[in-house]
Scaffold this motif. Structure first.
Motif, mmCIF file in Angstrom:
data_model
loop_
_atom_site.group_PDB
_atom_site.id
_atom_site.type_symbol
_atom_site.label_atom_id
_atom_site.label_comp_id
_atom_site.label_asym_id
_atom_site.label_seq_id
_atom_site.Cartn_x
_atom_site.Cartn_y
_atom_site.Cartn_z
ATOM 1 N N ASP A 307 0.844 -1.185 0.000
ATOM 2 C CA ASP A 307 0.000 0.000 0.000
ATOM 3 C C ASP A 307 0.883 1.239 0.000
ATOM 4 O OD1 ASP A 307 0.885 0.059 2.624
ATOM 5 O OD2 ASP A 307 -1.093 -0.130 3.534
ATOM 6 N N VAL A 308 0.271 2.413 0.114
ATOM 7 C CA VAL A 308 0.991 3.681 0.012
ATOM 8 C C VAL A 308 1.062 4.336 1.386
ATOM 9 C CG1 VAL A 308 1.075 5.940 -1.107
ATOM 10 C CG2 VAL A 308 0.162 3.959 -2.358
ATOM 11 N N ILE A 309 2.267 4.777 1.763
ATOM 12 C CA ILE A 309 2.457 5.441 3.061
ATOM 13 C C ILE A 309 2.967 6.864 2.840
ATOM 14 C CG2 ILE A 309 2.760 3.328 4.377
ATOM 15 C CD1 ILE A 309 5.842 5.350 3.605
ATOM 16 N N LEU A 310 2.844 7.695 3.897
ATOM 17 C CA LEU A 310 3.276 9.089 3.848
ATOM 18 C C LEU A 310 4.276 9.358 4.961
ATOM 19 C CD1 LEU A 310 2.936 12.057 2.808
ATOM 20 C CD2 LEU A 310 1.104 12.289 4.498
ATOM 21 N N MET A 311 5.450 9.861 4.578
ATOM 22 C CA MET A 311 6.453 10.322 5.533
ATOM 23 C C MET A 311 6.872 11.735 5.121
ATOM 24 S SD MET A 311 8.945 6.945 5.857
ATOM 25 C CE MET A 311 9.599 7.116 4.179
ATOM 26 N N SER A 312 7.671 12.375 5.965
ATOM 27 C CA SER A 312 8.195 13.690 5.613
ATOM 28 C C SER A 312 9.588 13.862 6.202
ATOM 29 C CB SER A 312 7.267 14.801 6.111
ATOM 30 O OG SER A 312 7.215 14.814 7.526
ATOM 31 N N SER A 313 10.300 14.855 5.690
ATOM 32 C CA SER A 313 11.624 15.183 6.210
ATOM 33 C C SER A 313 11.883 16.659 5.963
ATOM 34 C CB SER A 313 12.698 14.336 5.514
ATOM 35 O OG SER A 313 13.994 14.680 5.971
ATOM 36 N N ARG A 314 12.702 17.242 6.822
ATOM 37 C CA ARG A 314 13.144 18.623 6.626
ATOM 38 C C ARG A 314 14.652 18.657 6.394
ATOM 39 N NH1 ARG A 314 9.372 22.858 8.525
ATOM 40 N NH2 ARG A 314 7.413 21.834 9.037
ATOM 41 N N GLY A 315 15.152 17.644 5.714
ATOM 42 C CA GLY A 315 16.569 17.537 5.450
ATOM 43 C C GLY A 315 17.249 16.671 6.490
ATOM 44 N N GLY A 316 18.503 16.350 6.225
ATOM 45 C CA GLY A 316 19.220 15.480 7.141
ATOM 46 C C GLY A 316 18.793 14.034 6.991
ATOM 47 N N ASN A 317 19.210 13.207 7.941
ATOM 48 C CA ASN A 317 19.007 11.761 7.792
ATOM 49 C C ASN A 317 17.841 11.249 8.637
ATOM 50 O OD1 ASN A 317 20.207 12.092 10.286
ATOM 51 N ND2 ASN A 317 21.471 10.255 10.139
ATOM 52 N N GLN A 318 16.796 12.054 8.777
ATOM 53 C CA GLN A 318 15.631 11.629 9.551
ATOM 54 C C GLN A 318 14.332 11.851 8.775
ATOM 55 O OE1 GLN A 318 15.457 10.121 12.664
ATOM 56 N NE2 GLN A 318 17.696 9.958 12.459
ATOM 57 N N TYR A 319 13.510 10.808 8.773
ATOM 58 C CA TYR A 319 12.123 10.932 8.333
ATOM 59 C C TYR A 319 11.230 11.085 9.556
ATOM 60 C CZ TYR A 319 12.918 9.195 3.525
ATOM 61 O OH TYR A 319 13.313 9.028 2.215
ATOM 62 N N GLU A 320 10.120 11.752 9.378
ATOM 63 C CA GLU A 320 9.067 11.781 10.388
ATOM 64 C C GLU A 320 7.953 10.866 9.895
ATOM 65 O OE1 GLU A 320 6.648 13.732 13.673
ATOM 66 O OE2 GLU A 320 8.735 14.074 13.161
ATOM 67 N N ARG A 321 7.697 9.784 10.628
ATOM 68 C CA ARG A 321 6.574 8.907 10.299
ATOM 69 C C ARG A 321 5.466 9.199 11.296
ATOM 70 N NH1 ARG A 321 6.952 2.890 8.250
ATOM 71 N NH2 ARG A 321 4.901 3.604 7.577
ATOM 72 N N GLN A 322 4.793 10.315 11.080
ATOM 73 C CA GLN A 322 3.719 10.702 11.980
ATOM 74 C C GLN A 322 2.526 9.747 11.856
ATOM 75 O OE1 GLN A 322 1.756 14.849 13.469
ATOM 76 N NE2 GLN A 322 2.048 14.672 11.280
ATOM 77 N N PHE A 323 2.381 9.164 10.692
ATOM 78 C CA PHE A 323 1.245 8.277 10.433
ATOM 79 C C PHE A 323 1.755 6.894 10.024
ATOM 80 C CE2 PHE A 323 0.302 12.594 8.894
ATOM 81 C CZ PHE A 323 -0.648 12.973 9.823
ATOM 82 N N MET A 324 1.433 5.894 10.807
ATOM 83 C CA MET A 324 1.758 4.528 10.421
ATOM 84 C C MET A 324 0.639 3.915 9.584
ATOM 85 S SD MET A 324 4.789 4.063 11.533
ATOM 86 C CE MET A 324 4.968 2.300 11.262
ATOM 87 N N GLU A 325 -0.528 4.529 9.615
ATOM 88 C CA GLU A 325 -1.654 4.037 8.824
ATOM 89 C C GLU A 325 -1.407 4.293 7.335
ATOM 90 O OE1 GLU A 325 -2.645 4.903 12.892
ATOM 91 O OE2 GLU A 325 -1.951 6.269 11.306
ATOM 92 N N SER A 326 -2.106 3.548 6.509
ATOM 93 C CA SER A 326 -1.978 3.693 5.063
ATOM 94 C C SER A 326 -2.485 5.061 4.609
ATOM 95 C CB SER A 326 -2.771 2.590 4.366
ATOM 96 O OG SER A 326 -2.701 2.731 2.968
ATOM 97 N N PHE A 327 -1.750 5.679 3.693
ATOM 98 C CA PHE A 327 -2.166 6.934 3.068
ATOM 99 C C PHE A 327 -3.150 6.655 1.938
ATOM 100 C CE2 PHE A 327 -0.778 10.542 0.108
ATOM 101 C CZ PHE A 327 -1.610 11.477 0.704
ATOM 102 N N ILE A 328 -2.844 5.649 1.101
ATOM 103 C CA ILE A 328 -3.765 5.185 0.060
ATOM 104 C C ILE A 328 -3.870 3.664 0.192
ATOM 105 C CG2 ILE A 328 -4.285 5.034 -2.401
ATOM 106 C CD1 ILE A 328 -2.538 7.486 -2.842
ATOM 107 N N ARG A 329 -5.048 3.182 0.544
ATOM 108 C CA ARG A 329 -5.261 1.735 0.639
ATOM 109 C C ARG A 329 -5.451 1.127 -0.740
ATOM 110 N NH1 ARG A 329 -9.666 0.964 5.581
ATOM 111 N NH2 ARG A 329 -8.329 1.733 7.288
ATOM 112 N N PRO A 330 -5.116 -0.147 -0.894
ATOM 113 C CA PRO A 330 -5.422 -0.815 -2.159
ATOM 114 C C PRO A 330 -6.920 -0.752 -2.443
ATOM 115 C CG PRO A 330 -3.910 -2.131 -0.849
ATOM 116 C CD PRO A 330 -4.367 -1.018 0.039
ATOM 117 N N GLY A 331 -7.259 -0.661 -3.721
ATOM 118 C CA GLY A 331 -8.650 -0.522 -4.116
ATOM 119 C C GLY A 331 -9.446 -1.806 -3.994
ATOM 120 N N ILE A 332 -10.738 -1.687 -4.266
ATOM 121 C CA ILE A 332 -11.634 -2.838 -4.229
ATOM 122 C C ILE A 332 -11.267 -3.807 -5.353
ATOM 123 C CG2 ILE A 332 -14.031 -3.571 -4.512
ATOM 124 C CD1 ILE A 332 -14.875 -0.866 -3.352
ATOM 125 N N GLY A 333 -11.232 -5.080 -5.039
ATOM 126 C CA GLY A 333 -10.941 -6.096 -6.045
ATOM 127 C C GLY A 333 -9.586 -6.739 -5.830
#
Length: 482
Positions: A307-333
């Motif tokens: 599935d699709v996830i959302l992270m962010s960064s403001r530079g450097g070697n760190q991501y912020e994973r504020q949301f562990m839930e799916s950003f875009i779930r797989p569709g029906i079918g």
């Protein structure tokens, strides 16, 4: 461009600040647009929360139906320039080893990001004809994951307006440039960077914030191909010489297999890098053998799901994973639950006055393989939100540059947003109190905030302040001073 220095110097101080009595250097936000994809400016929340929003499926926009494209087309990049859209992607009709000679890089274009065409470019002969949309061929293994970008470096040469990296661990990352995005040439024969595994899409861009080229590439948490599929980062001043890699951190979150990360500067706030990537769940089988046969899925590609996830960064070697839930779930079918489907394309682009689009590779390893478009309101990845009972957010101290405060927001008919400006110690500033704030009601991408009939905040520009946001049945997607 000086903000990154302050972030580095004062991030520890802020980690231990939070009460009004403790002094800490204010963040410098200038006139940047601030989103709620991280906790960067938030000091406290009371009966309010950060809410992840989900793009709306707008349907199929591009079939991978040419003989040189096919079921295993992947690793899409979308580039928008002055309202013109370009799409780049791997074409390969049958499964094979990474970097095999049948892989090519394909091209499509659009004037609205919605309706796409595949022009006959006449650059390479494929299957006896130059009537095709191939922009790179006979360059294995670079064509396995060729990933271009539009170079925003002011010092970039006109004939190197577009740049790209591609390659596997066998070749290393090889650099290419182009004047028009269609005709490409190697910067040099040898790879420019070799310290990685690279068995995925490896993305690069010019960072306005850091004033260097940045590359986020596939690595593993263990040696070789062991552990979790992960991300590392390297930087360069000239796109040829790159720094030693640094593995990316993910804060206090568990490792997951990140097949792609698609890190790029958000076009309305380039100091924030958004990573809209593919989370891979190996051996999480949803489709049965009989169902796979009915779908026409390649036998090797239905034992996992993504599935699709959302992270962010403001530079450097760190991501912020504020949301562990799916950003875009797989569709029906069941066709959406096969291996290596639901991989998002690189870059978010504006496709309407109030709309932006994200593209997702779907129906992988199937005859119906295609690219699909998903839409969100501008800045609408996440919001500060509160219900009917109301809630508040208090920011950390910051300084801004500008004359007015602009919000991207939505309320119900009964809801509202009020903004109060405080000094760095949390004291109300006369003229900008909650009592003097005009309620902000409605649904706008851009609306100025008023106190006592005036939106002028220029007297506070450059001074340390805090901001208290009161919300009732409302969402605040972004704000900026301008």
């Amino acid at each position: 461009m000086k903000k990154q220095l302050f972030i580095t110097l004062f991030v520890v101080a802020f980690a231990f600040s939070g009460s009004y009595g403790q002094k800490a250097e204010p963040f410098l936000i200038g006139s940047d647009r601030e989103l709620f994809v991280d906790q960067y400016l938030i000091a406290s929340l009371e009966k309010a929360q950060i809410t992840l929003h989900h793009p709306e499926d707008k349907g199929k926009v591009l079939d991978f139906d040419k003989p040189w494209e096919g079921a295993f087309s992947a690793y899409v990049t979308i580039i928008e320039e002055d309202g013109f859209f370009r799409a780049y992607y791997r074409g390969v009709p049958s499964a094979g080893k990474d970097g095999n000679s049948s892989e090519v890089t394909c091209y499509a274009e659009s004037r609205d990001g919605i309706h796409w065409e595949k022009p006959d470019l006449g650059i390479y002969e494929i299957e006896g004809s130059k009537n095709n949309n191939v922009i790179l061929a006979n360059e294995a293994p670079v064509t396995h994951n060729f990933s271009p970008f539009l170079d925003s470096n002011p010092a970039a040469k006109p004939n190197e307006k577009f740049k790209a990296l591609g390659g596997t661990s066998k070749s290393g990352l090889v650099a290419f440039t182009s004047a028009d995005g269609k005709n490409w040439r190697k910067v040099q024969e040898e790879a420019v960077f070799t310290q990685g595994v690279f068995d995925s899409q490896n993305v690069s861009f010019w960072s306005e914030e850091e004033q260097v080229y940045v590359c986020y590439f596939r690595s593993w948490t263990g040696k070789g191909y062991k552990g979790f599929r992960s991300v590392s980062r390297t930087t360069s001043e000239d796109f040829i010489h790159w720094t030693d890699p640094e593995p990316m951190g993910f804060g206090n979150t568990p490792y997951e297999h990140l097949y792609t990360q698609q890190t790029s500067p958000y076009f309305r706030a380039p100091h924030i890098y958004l990573a809209i990537g593919a989370r891979f769940m190996p051996n999480r089988k949803v489709v049965s053998d009989a169902e796979a046969e009915k779908l026409g899925v390649n036998p090797n590609y239905y034992n996992d799901c993504s599935d699709v996830i959302l992270m962010s960064s403001r530079g450097g070697n760190q991501y912020e994973r504020q949301f562990m839930e799916s950003f875009i779930r797989p569709g029906i079918g069941l066709q959406n639950w096969v291996s290596r489907s639901n991989y998002p394309a690189l870059n978010v682009v504006q496709t309407g006055k109030t709309e932006m689009s994200i593209y997702v590779n779907q129906d992988y390893a199937q005859p119906s393989a295609h690219l699909r478009r998903y839409a969100l309101r501008l800045d609408g990845f996440a919001s500060l939100s509160a219900g009917y009972e109301g809630g508040e957010m208090l920011t950390k101290p910051f300084t801004f540059e500008g004359k007015a405060l602009e919000l991207n927001y939505s309320t119900s008919a009964a809801g509202e947003i009020r903004i109060e400006l405080l000094d760095e110690n949390g004291n109300k500033i006369p003229g900008y109190s909650m009592e003097e704030a005009q309620p902000v009601i409605g649904n706008e991408i851009s609306r100025e905030v008023f106190w006592n009939g005036s939106s002028d905040v220029s007297e506070l520009s450059g001074k340390p302040i805090r901001m208290r946001v009161y919300l009732k049945d409302a969402d605040l997607f972004a704000f900026r001073f301008h």
